[in-house]
Design an enzyme around this catalytic site. Sequence first.
Site, mmCIF file in Angstrom:
data_model
loop_
_atom_site.group_PDB
_atom_site.id
_atom_site.type_symbol
_atom_site.label_atom_id
_atom_site.label_comp_id
_atom_site.label_asym_id
_atom_site.label_seq_id
_atom_site.Cartn_x
_atom_site.Cartn_y
_atom_site.Cartn_z
ATOM 1 N N ASN A 119 -21.574 28.971 -17.607
ATOM 2 C CA ASN A 119 -21.910 30.380 -17.722
ATOM 3 C C ASN A 119 -20.884 31.194 -18.510
ATOM 4 O O ASN A 119 -21.152 32.330 -18.886
ATOM 5 C CB ASN A 119 -22.053 30.953 -16.291
ATOM 6 N N SER A 170 -29.139 32.823 -23.992
ATOM 7 C CA SER A 170 -29.559 34.184 -24.311
ATOM 8 C C SER A 170 -30.743 34.169 -25.259
ATOM 9 O O SER A 170 -30.966 33.190 -25.982
ATOM 10 C CB SER A 170 -28.380 34.922 -24.968
ATOM 11 N N TYR A 183 -21.849 35.341 -31.928
ATOM 12 C CA TYR A 183 -22.360 35.060 -30.585
ATOM 13 C C TYR A 183 -23.686 34.314 -30.658
ATOM 14 O O TYR A 183 -23.893 33.309 -29.972
ATOM 15 C CB TYR A 183 -22.524 36.383 -29.837
ATOM 16 N N THR A 220 -24.444 43.511 -16.619
ATOM 17 C CA THR A 220 -23.051 43.162 -16.339
ATOM 18 C C THR A 220 -22.142 44.209 -16.977
ATOM 19 O O THR A 220 -22.515 44.866 -17.959
ATOM 20 C CB THR A 220 -22.697 41.781 -16.899
#
Length: 293
Positions: A119, A170, A183, A220
């Site tokens: 994660n 994602s 990313y 988050t």
Amino acid sequence: MGLLLKFFIPLLGLVLAFYFYSAPENFNEEMLRGKRVIVTGASSGIGEQMAYHLARMEAHLLLTARTEAKLQKVVERCLQLGAASARYVSGSMEDTAFPEVVVREAENTWGGLDMLILNHIGYSYFSYFNGDVGHVRKLLEINFLSYVAMTVSALPMLKESEGSIVVVSSVAGKIGSPFAAPYSATKFALDGFFSSLRHEFITDQVNVSITLCILGYIDTENAVRAVSHAIRGTPAPKEECALEIIRSGTLRQRELHYPSSAVSSLLLLHAIAPDFLDSFIRSNYKVENIKRT
């Protein structure tokens, strides 16, 4: 057109989720009782919430992240919530030897492993790509290569227990979007590697499941801080997201889409109308708020 999309896209996602990606109803929290689980990136965000859910389910936990002080607090809370046991190993996934250190701690402590939840992520800017190849290389080491290294180290124990690998990815690993090129590259790499590995497991009759978790915008602290100024939309709750990840891994699902209707809709549009989807994605960014690094 905007009003049509408002109702059409969630409907598409609900249909797709119902037929392909919705979690079966036979999940029972007792399935995790006594299971030996590694959770990476467990000091905050989704990883922290997964640790708390697993603790309530009476699992044995080994948590890892960079910040020792935060991990200590999470472990203390896990023990209060009823974890069968909880311990941590702090360190950075930039250290190529660290994945093996974590897995060796599990082996020395438990003598085996039932579930590996990958994660963790490294820091990346949310902006136009600035040509920094070194940043891409560093992010690949943390977000991708360390996942591979941990899997390689843990695989003998997972084969023995016929366990599960859960990979937190994602939408950015399925669909390219602006301002997140480094990313996104790492998340696409995860999809390619673990989807290929799943084929090989099936071919060799290796009874280790691989669940790829395709997540949208989650509330988050890191995600909200990084993108809330530039994205139109409301983030989904990290607590529910964490529970869905655990459920999907336990039930050995191929993929989790969360939030299901939103993510499934985007993936369907990507397959049937990619140019339209690209335009729709760009329209959801407040480009005037994006600063070049």
